[in-house]
Design a protein around this motif. Structure first.
Motif, PDB file in Angstrom:
ATOM      1  N   ALA A  69       0.843  -1.194   0.000  1.00 22.24           N
ATOM      2  CA  ALA A  69       0.000   0.000   0.000  1.00 22.24           C
ATOM      3  C   ALA A  69       0.878   1.245   0.000  1.00 22.24           C
ATOM      4  CB  ALA A  69      -0.906   0.001   1.223  1.00 22.24           C
ATOM      5  N   VAL A  70       0.584   2.143  -0.918  1.00 25.62           N
ATOM      6  CA  VAL A  70       1.270   3.438  -0.956  1.00 25.62           C
ATOM      7  C   VAL A  70       0.225   4.504  -0.670  1.00 25.62           C
ATOM      8  CG1 VAL A  70       2.582   5.049  -2.379  1.00 25.62           C
ATOM      9  CG2 VAL A  70       2.926   2.590  -2.661  1.00 25.62           C
ATOM     10  N   LYS A  71       0.442   5.257   0.392  1.00 23.94           N
ATOM     11  CA  LYS A  71      -0.500   6.316   0.774  1.00 23.94           C
ATOM     12  C   LYS A  71      -0.320   7.522  -0.140  1.00 23.94           C
ATOM     13  CE  LYS A  71      -2.100   4.443   4.652  1.00 23.94           C
ATOM     14  NZ  LYS A  71      -3.376   3.763   4.520  1.00 23.94           N
ATOM     15  N   SER A  72      -1.322   8.358  -0.153  1.00 23.47           N
ATOM     16  CA  SER A  72      -1.325   9.530  -1.028  1.00 23.47           C
ATOM     17  C   SER A  72      -0.021  10.313  -0.959  1.00 23.47           C
ATOM     18  CB  SER A  72      -2.470  10.458  -0.640  1.00 23.47           C
ATOM     19  OG  SER A  72      -2.375  11.645  -1.400  1.00 23.47           O
ATOM     20  N   GLN A  73       0.502  10.608  -2.155  1.00 23.61           N
ATOM     21  CA  GLN A  73       1.671  11.486  -2.256  1.00 23.61           C
ATOM     22  C   GLN A  73       1.224  12.671  -3.108  1.00 23.61           C
ATOM     23  OE1 GLN A  73       4.732   9.046  -4.015  1.00 23.61           O
ATOM     24  NE2 GLN A  73       4.785   7.668  -2.287  1.00 23.61           N
ATOM     25  N   SER A 108      -7.422  -4.325  -7.821  1.00 26.17           N
ATOM     26  CA  SER A 108      -8.363  -3.507  -7.055  1.00 26.17           C
ATOM     27  C   SER A 108      -8.084  -2.018  -7.278  1.00 26.17           C
ATOM     28  CB  SER A 108      -8.298  -3.852  -5.564  1.00 26.17           C
ATOM     29  OG  SER A 108      -7.061  -3.434  -5.032  1.00 26.17           O
ATOM     30  N   THR A 109      -6.812  -1.645  -7.372  1.00 26.60           N
ATOM     31  CA  THR A 109      -6.469  -0.240  -7.625  1.00 26.60           C
ATOM     32  C   THR A 109      -6.927   0.172  -9.017  1.00 26.60           C
ATOM     33  OG1 THR A 109      -4.551  -0.463  -6.185  1.00 26.60           O
ATOM     34  CG2 THR A 109      -4.550   1.413  -7.689  1.00 26.60           C
ATOM     35  N   ASP A 122      -6.663   7.557  -2.631  1.00 23.26           N
ATOM     36  CA  ASP A 122      -6.074   7.839  -1.323  1.00 23.26           C
ATOM     37  C   ASP A 122      -4.945   6.861  -1.042  1.00 23.26           C
ATOM     38  OD1 ASP A 122      -7.684   5.688  -0.993  1.00 23.26           O
ATOM     39  OD2 ASP A 122      -9.117   6.685   0.332  1.00 23.26           O
ATOM     40  N   THR A 123      -5.142   5.621  -1.504  1.00 27.12           N
ATOM     41  CA  THR A 123      -4.107   4.602  -1.351  1.00 27.12           C
ATOM     42  C   THR A 123      -4.028   3.812  -2.651  1.00 27.12           C
ATOM     43  OG1 THR A 123      -4.736   4.383   0.957  1.00 27.12           O
ATOM     44  CG2 THR A 123      -3.381   2.631   0.060  1.00 27.12           C
ATOM     45  N   ALA A 124      -2.846   3.387  -3.007  1.00 27.26           N
ATOM     46  CA  ALA A 124      -2.694   2.539  -4.198  1.00 27.26           C
ATOM     47  C   ALA A 124      -1.895   1.305  -3.805  1.00 27.26           C
ATOM     48  CB  ALA A 124      -1.969   3.308  -5.290  1.00 27.26           C
ATOM     49  N   PHE A 158       1.574   7.153 -11.593  1.00 28.94           N
ATOM     50  CA  PHE A 158       2.870   7.400 -12.234  1.00 28.94           C
ATOM     51  C   PHE A 158       3.822   8.142 -11.299  1.00 28.94           C
ATOM     52  CE2 PHE A 158       5.759   9.966 -14.814  1.00 28.94           C
ATOM     53  CZ  PHE A 158       6.337   8.976 -15.595  1.00 28.94           C
ATOM     54  N   GLN A 159       3.255   9.079 -10.526  1.00 22.90           N
ATOM     55  CA  GLN A 159       4.092   9.908  -9.650  1.00 22.90           C
ATOM     56  C   GLN A 159       4.787   9.112  -8.552  1.00 22.90           C
ATOM     57  OE1 GLN A 159       1.428  13.090  -8.298  1.00 22.90           O
ATOM     58  NE2 GLN A 159       2.978  14.497  -9.071  1.00 22.90           N
ATOM     59  N   ILE A 160       4.233   7.954  -8.216  1.00 27.37           N
ATOM     60  CA  ILE A 160       4.781   7.186  -7.092  1.00 27.37           C
ATOM     61  C   ILE A 160       6.248   6.845  -7.316  1.00 27.37           C
ATOM     62  CG2 ILE A 160       4.647   4.957  -5.883  1.00 27.37           C
ATOM     63  CD1 ILE A 160       1.589   5.081  -6.381  1.00 27.37           C
TER      64      ILE A 160
END
Ligand code: SF4
Ligand code: SF4
Length: 384
Positions: free
Chosen positions: A122-126, A174-175, A132-134, A196-198
């Motif tokens: 899980a990556v939280k919002s950046q 799911s994302t 909100d999460t990906a 993409f920004q992650i």
């Protein structure tokens, strides 16, 4: 900020020609960044188990050439080629054998696999605008060096699928469903830019030797274009792809506009230094764009346009093998089973359907068509 893009002509997937064209495009883009670790990840486009000549996936000779280019820097480097297909309906072996990518795993120091093989995190919002999460592939997040090896194709929803859209495949199902569950093309574009920004890739290669035109990314028609494009900025490489596809102003494409607004892609053509060709040489005569037409309307009319210029899924039962993939990928749970002559077929609840066309994209037989109403057909013919 200037983005350097390298482009080279490549008439076919002949091994030697592809290798030298890719090396030329990479050199013209300023070269690949220095390899800093023992393993490089190549994120290919392996959307489905399709033969290379169908132009659905990154051609294996392009991937082979990327490996060769990396090894010009360091002969001992290890390479892992991977993707998360939209849905694997025939097993991993068929995916790798039909796409031709499995053969590359026989090269010493090269492995091939599914991008989610080490799980997703899980990556939280950046600074996300939509998500909100990906949930993102752990292998992708942990990779110190990634080459994004994508394919130039049309896309019924995002219009273009190239480098930035290829990174969408680093997320889990799911994302992707969360991103798709809306009729808004702008929302989907913002969600893709969120992903993409992650972790933007270190280098991008676009296979535009044979691309796809019409209603891509799975069921359009292969179209010979004769280019390999490369660069460090994915959006700048995609800009050249958009010009090849006949977009006079690539910012018409919501994905490009969303990325430019966040400063992660060019906002004007003069922010790109194109080495290897003049812009005027790029457009492919008569290229058939996708049917994503709603954006042609002013913003305040787009809601109405969505209803008038409708593109929706329609089942051709005779071609349906009743695999159930369309039901699994539908983000709106709009597909249920309908029994006819003792057999279960997919049934679409049109009140729930958000016309994302994921079912069309992932249907292995093409039985789930992208149906255009009369206005959509008229608008499509006026664009091609
Ligand atoms: S039925 Fe198809 S087009 Fe409609 S929401 Fe589901 S996947 Fe998208
Ligand atoms: S429409 Fe396509 S994806 Fe859906 S069940 Fe039939 S063959 Fe499978």
């Amino acid at each position: 900020m200037d983005h350097i893009v390298g482009i080279a002509r490549c008439s076919s997937y002949d091994r030697e020609e592809t290798a030298s064209a890719l090396a030329l495009a990479a050199d013209r883009a300023g070269g690949l960044p220095q390899v800093t670790s023992g393993e490089v990840l190549i994120k290919a486009n392996l959307l489905s188990p399709s033969e290379p000549e169908l132009a659905v996936t990154t051609h294996p000779e392009i991937l082979r050439a990327v490996i060769g280019e990396l090894r010009r820097q360091d002969g001992d480097i290890k390479v892992h080629i991977a993707d998360n297909p939209g849905y694997i309906f025939t097993g991993e072996d068929a995916l790798f054998s039909r796409t031709g990518v499995g053969e590359l795993g026989k090269i010493g120091g090269v492995t091939v696999g599914i991008l989610a093989d080490k799980g997703v995190r899980a990556v939280k919002s950046q600074g996300f605008r939509v998500l909100d999460t990906a949930m993102i592939s752990g292998r992708y997040l942990d990779s110190p060096y990634c080459v994004n090896a994508s394919k130039l194709k049309t896309h019924v929803e995002t219009e273009i699928t190239g480098c930035i859209k290829n990174i969408f495949g680093t997320s889990d199902t799911s994302t992707r469903k969360k991103c798709h569950n809306s009729t808004s093309q702008k929302r989907l574009a913002e969600a893709i830019v969120d992903l993409f920004q992650i972790r933007p890739p270190e280098f991008n290669v676009l296979d535009a030797v044979v691309g796809m035109e019409g209603d891509g990314p799975s069921h359009g028609a292969p179209r010979h274009l004769g280019f390999i494009i490369a660069g460090r900025n994915a959006l700048a490489v995609d800009w050249a792809a958009a010009v090849i596809m006949g977009y006079r102003d690539p910012l018409e494409v919501p994905l490009f506009a969303a990325a430019a607004a966040r400063g992660i892609g060019p906002a004007r053509r003069d922010e790109i230094v194109l080495n290897g060709a003049d812009w005027d040489e790029l457009p492919a005569a008569g290229f058939k764009k996708s049917s994503g037409l709603v954006r042609l309307f002013p913003t305040f009319l787009r809601g109405l346009a969505h209803r008038l210029v409708a593109i929706s899924p329609r089942l051709v039962r005779g071609e349906c093998v009743r695999c159930g993939i369309c039901k699994k990928v539908c983000p709106a749970d709009a597909i249920s089973d309908e029994v006819s002559d003792g057999k279960r077929y997919p049934h679409i609840d049109t009140r729930r359907c958000v016309s994302c066309l994921c079912c069309h994209e992932m249907c292995p037989t093409g039985a789930m068509r992208a149906h255009k109403n009369l206005l959509a057909r008229l608008a499509a013919s006026s664009r091609s």
